[in-house]
Design a protein around this motif. Structure first.
Motif: not given
Length: 311
Positions: A103, A106-107, A187, A190-191, A194-195, A233, A236, A240
């Motif tokens: 995660t 990804g951020l 993963h 994907y994150v 979204l972010y 958040n 996510i 997760t």
């Protein structure tokens, strides 16, 4: 009569509800009824059936052999089923790995690609490609990467084809880590998406106000931008948790969830399919996984409804 009086009467007059025609009723019935029926047949039907079978002892062949077992299957799983607690530990480890590594990665990608750098669309596509692939295919791809004799990783380490080569998927002491890295590859993409969507939705005036107050880029992000993405958040966090619980495809492709890769989802399939199947135990494992999965979902729904009520 003044204009305000007439407008007040008009505002206070109850509006007539439009009467639905037969055509509207038929259309609504199809639009609501068919999805509901499919949901009942394919989701809630098997769910209720699994709950019922978890309370029985059955070999899955003849209905005459179906016998009530009460909570014996659950007691057996908790006390006398060796793979269960290692599988729980692996699922927790999977969650921690995605939460601490996947995660944040990804951020980080989302923040970097939000800087309007040249070719950002191309980079987004590259990082998002793993999300479009099935986890089974990702398992096959990483098998080629981790292969002991001809894998790219051992080749880069200079150990390919030698006794010092690491069997990344065959060695029970390292295969769980290798599988989690493969899952993180997907993963993180994907994150990231979204972010990126969350960053685009942050009011630019918040950043400008923080800049005027003397905040640097790091302080602006962690004190202004990141808190402003609270709805993203929460989503996510839920995703997760669910991803860690539904992890299955990668480990099943590797070794069917054995030899150090035991996961709850793999144990469910092991007991429901193939030789030595124990329908009651497999169903009980499925129910346990369902209950654990419902916790973050219910938590998310409660927070969402509370936020709507306050609004």
């Amino acid at each position: 009569m003044t204009l305000s009086t007439r407008s007040g009467k008009a505002a206070g007059k109850p509006r007539k509800l439009k009467r639905l025609s037969r055509r509207d009723i038929v259309a609504l019935s199809f639009m609501v009824g068919i999805p509901t029926l499919i949901e009942l047949l394919l989701v809630w039907g098997p769910t209720l059936l699994s709950i019922g079978l978890s309370l029985t002892r059955w070999n899955g062949l003849e209905l005459s052999d179906l016998k009530s077992a009460g909570l014996d299957n659950y007691r057996f799983i908790a006390q006398d089923y060796p793979p269960f607690w290692p599988a729980v530990g692996h699922n927790v480890l999977w969650l921690l790995f995605l939460g601490v590594i996947g995660t944040p990665l990804g951020l980080l990608l989302a923040v970097l690609l939000d800087q309007k750098i040249r070719g950002s669309r191309i980079y987004q596509s590259i990082f998002f490609i793993p999300v479009m692939l099935s986890m089974a295919l990702i398992g096959v791809i990483w098998q080629l990467f981790y292969n002991r004799d001809n894998g790219l990783l051992n080749f880069l380490l200079g150990t390919a084809g030698t006794p010092q080569a690491v069997d990344w998927f065959g060695d029970s002491s390292v295969n769980i880590w290798a599988a989690m890295i493969a899952a993180t590859w997907r993963h993180a993409g994907y994150v990231m998406i979204l972010y990126l969507a969350g960053l685009k939705g942050v009011d630019p005036t918040l950043k400008e106000a923080a800049s005027l107050d003397g905040a640097n880029a790091r302080q602006t992000f962690f004190r202004v931008v990141f808190p402003a993405m609270r709805p993203v958040n929460i989503i996510i966090v839920v995703i997760t948790i669910i991803e860690s619980l539904r992890a299955f495809d990668v480990v099943w492709v590797i070794n069917q969830g054995k030899n150090g890769l035991e996961l709850l989802s793999a144990l469910v399939i092991q007991n429901l399919v193939g030789e030595g199947q124990v329908i009651g135990v497999g169903s009980a494992l499925a129910v346990i996984l369902l209950v654990i999965s419902l916790v973050p979902i219910v938590w998310y729904l409660i927070r969402t409804f509370r936020r709507e009520d306050r609004a």
